[in-house]
Design a protein around this motif. Structure first.
Motif, mmCIF file in Angstrom:
data_model
loop_
_atom_site.group_PDB
_atom_site.id
_atom_site.type_symbol
_atom_site.label_atom_id
_atom_site.label_comp_id
_atom_site.label_asym_id
_atom_site.label_seq_id
_atom_site.Cartn_x
_atom_site.Cartn_y
_atom_site.Cartn_z
ATOM 1 N N GLU A 21 0.826 -1.205 0.000
ATOM 2 C CA GLU A 21 0.000 0.000 0.000
ATOM 3 C C GLU A 21 0.860 1.255 0.000
ATOM 4 O O GLU A 21 0.434 2.308 -0.465
ATOM 5 C CB GLU A 21 -0.932 -0.026 1.211
ATOM 6 N N LYS A 25 -2.012 1.762 -4.965
ATOM 7 C CA LYS A 25 -3.379 1.715 -4.453
ATOM 8 C C LYS A 25 -3.898 0.308 -4.707
ATOM 9 O O LYS A 25 -3.794 -0.217 -5.821
ATOM 10 C CB LYS A 25 -4.255 2.747 -5.163
ATOM 11 N N HIS A 27 -6.959 -2.399 -4.840
ATOM 12 C CA HIS A 27 -8.390 -2.665 -4.944
ATOM 13 C C HIS A 27 -8.572 -4.175 -4.841
ATOM 14 O O HIS A 27 -7.876 -4.930 -5.516
ATOM 15 C CB HIS A 27 -8.953 -2.208 -6.295
ATOM 16 N N LEU A 29 -11.188 -6.817 -5.791
ATOM 17 C CA LEU A 29 -12.356 -6.966 -6.643
ATOM 18 C C LEU A 29 -12.753 -8.436 -6.594
ATOM 19 O O LEU A 29 -12.021 -9.300 -7.062
ATOM 20 C CB LEU A 29 -11.975 -6.552 -8.066
ATOM 21 N N CYS A 41 -11.013 -8.284 4.898
ATOM 22 C CA CYS A 41 -10.323 -7.056 4.486
ATOM 23 C C CYS A 41 -10.328 -5.979 5.569
ATOM 24 O O CYS A 41 -9.675 -4.947 5.418
ATOM 25 C CB CYS A 41 -10.949 -6.499 3.210
ATOM 26 N N VAL A 46 -6.977 -1.459 1.796
ATOM 27 C CA VAL A 46 -7.501 -1.835 0.487
ATOM 28 C C VAL A 46 -8.892 -1.250 0.307
ATOM 29 O O VAL A 46 -9.571 -0.961 1.284
ATOM 30 C CB VAL A 46 -7.561 -3.374 0.316
ATOM 31 N N GLU A 47 -9.273 -1.095 -0.959
ATOM 32 C CA GLU A 47 -10.651 -0.730 -1.272
ATOM 33 C C GLU A 47 -11.343 -1.986 -1.755
ATOM 34 O O GLU A 47 -10.940 -2.571 -2.762
ATOM 35 C CB GLU A 47 -10.694 0.348 -2.356
ATOM 36 N N LEU A 48 -12.359 -2.411 -1.040
ATOM 37 C CA LEU A 48 -13.093 -3.619 -1.369
ATOM 38 C C LEU A 48 -14.239 -3.296 -2.321
ATOM 39 O O LEU A 48 -15.019 -2.377 -2.070
ATOM 40 C CB LEU A 48 -13.640 -4.274 -0.094
ATOM 41 N N HIS A 49 -14.324 -4.066 -3.403
ATOM 42 C CA HIS A 49 -15.396 -3.926 -4.383
ATOM 43 C C HIS A 49 -15.982 -5.316 -4.609
ATOM 44 O O HIS A 49 -15.307 -6.185 -5.176
ATOM 45 C CB HIS A 49 -14.870 -3.381 -5.717
ATOM 46 N N LYS A 60 -15.696 -7.032 -14.097
ATOM 47 C CA LYS A 60 -14.284 -6.903 -13.729
ATOM 48 C C LYS A 60 -13.499 -6.157 -14.809
ATOM 49 O O LYS A 60 -12.671 -5.300 -14.512
ATOM 50 C CB LYS A 60 -13.669 -8.272 -13.452
ATOM 51 N N PHE A 63 -14.286 -2.472 -14.610
ATOM 52 C CA PHE A 63 -13.635 -1.842 -13.461
ATOM 53 C C PHE A 63 -12.186 -1.501 -13.791
ATOM 54 O O PHE A 63 -11.731 -0.387 -13.539
ATOM 55 C CB PHE A 63 -13.689 -2.774 -12.245
ATOM 56 N N ILE A 67 -9.944 2.396 -14.271
ATOM 57 C CA ILE A 67 -8.779 2.876 -13.518
ATOM 58 C C ILE A 67 -7.478 2.778 -14.312
ATOM 59 O O ILE A 67 -6.439 3.197 -13.824
ATOM 60 C CB ILE A 67 -8.631 2.152 -12.161
#
Length: 133
Positions: A21, A25, A27, A29, A41, A46-49, A60, A63, A67
């Protein structure tokens, strides 16, 4: 999530994600097949999707397209194939859960352990001989 087995984050993955991190960044997914993604998580940088159950492959890919550029992805499921084709760097992990053949064929690199895949992102000099044309 390739960093999990039976819905639980694999040993040492938490530590690697915390280190990573600082550079990238992250993610996560996932289709969250085991319903444990949020819990696993928790506390991680982390960013959880969580993706829906319909057309996961396209969701997917979409997404990653949003980015891009500069996206590296890891996975092993058949729903990762289109995401692998969209990403700049795709790492297939053949672990205890195996790896879908379509995703394997769409990958740029294959590893047998998620830690090895994460280490490639830290020690990018290892990518040079693997990806040399």
């Amino acid at each position: 999530m390739v960093c999990v087995k039976d819905g639980r984050i694999l040993p040492n993955v938490r530590e690697k994600q915390i280190e990573l991190e600082k550079l990238l960044k992250i993610h996560v997914l996932t289709a969250d097949s085991n319903g444990s993604a949020a819990r696993e998580c928790e506390g991680l940088p982390v960013e959880l999707h969580v993706i829906g159950q319909d057309d996961q492959r396209e969701e997917k890919r979409s997404f990653v397209r949003k980015i891009a550029p500069g996206v590296a992805v890891m996975g092993n499921g058949v729903n990762d194939e289109l995401m692998f084709r969209q990403a700049d760097l795709s790492i297939a992990v053949i672990g205890k859960e195996g790896c879908a053949t379509a995703t394997l064929m769409a990958s740029k690199i294959v590893v047998t352990d998620v830690i090895d895949g994460l280490d490639l992102l830290f020690m990018h000099h290892r990518l040079i001989p693997t990806l040399r044309k």
